[in-house]
Enzyme design. Sequence first.
Site: not given
Length: 398
Positions: A8, A92, A181, A211, A242, A287, A332-333, A385
């Site tokens: 990646n 990727r 994604h 994420g 974003r 967080r 992640g989240i 991935e």
Amino acid sequence: MAKVIAINAGSSSLKWKLFDMPAEKVIASGMVDRVGLKDSVFTVHYGPDNKEKFQKTLDINDQNAAVKMLLEELINLKIVKDIHEISGVGHRVVAGGEIFTESTIVDDKVEQQINDLAEYAPLHNPAELMGIQAFRKLLPEATSVAAFDTSFHHTMPAVNYLYSIPYEYYEKYGARKYGAHGTSHRYVSARAAEILGKPLKDLKLITLHLGAGASITAVKDGKSYDTSMGFTPLAGITMATRSGDIDASLMAYLMEKLNISDPEKMIDILNHKSGILGISGLSPDMRDLEKTRDTRKRSQLGIDIFVNRIQKYVGSYVAEMGGVDALVFTAGIGENDMTMRKRIIDGLGYFGAKIDDERNNVMAQERIISTDDSKTKVLLVPTNEELMIARDVVRLSK
């Protein structure tokens, strides 16, 4: 047995994972950070359970130098005896346009096509192409494969991928929704079907890749049916920096108010200064918002907007597909924030989704986290991935 490396590459980074295939065992992994900048950081994790670590800081000028150093250190650390043990390299690539509907073996023509598609992903495709070229130069006998973020979404029907603008803009310029994604959504949807013990083609799933970049995909009949990201990864739900969906006219209005003449500057604001960072005025990291939500109203507002946009998309996809069998959290989240998962599901009880607090009290563990009587199953599936890319390399090598 074959060794396959999944890559990646970013504008200033190169992440990688080396697999023993088809056993799908991770031999080593690592990252080259700050490529092209002073004090680049080169890191390798290897050995039993990847617990050994090698790291050094030096100046690495470009992707060619990063790849060369990576291959040399694989030998120096005795991870491989010879670089020719690596029989395949998977890369990727973000934008495949309408040209690439699945992962593809890379040749000179494919390289040129990836370059031509750079206008669809100017921050990603050029860097990824540099990585491809570097590996093809140093490992000419290895099979090179490009796995496109957009390819999983090529199955969307026209009613979902077309924008309501003059049709000729799609015909002439490729102006349409492409999504992103895709490799992650492809992996977690297939894995969810295995966990549920049902054929993927018989399920209606909604996969939530949450994420820093975040997207939601409706998977129907085993295929991507709709997805939240659009022509670029800027569209969709609120993300770390974003904006997600906005009224296009707002851009022109703000450009006038901010005295901005270059549209790229406005796009940069929407990509890098918006989202939960823009709303909270504090941080792009969820967080940090969680820690300050009791003392800062805008931190709580950032959390609320993030949840609200996700629930809106999920609801619309349930309507589009005529129901849903399971929701799948990843990234992640999605993998690590149990409180966020509960917030989202607690607002979706109208179609029978119920979360089990004890099952949900985990981080990055593959499992069903809904209650036994939940009409809609809820799953936690850590994405992989790199493994999906390695599988594509093996499949296409045959």
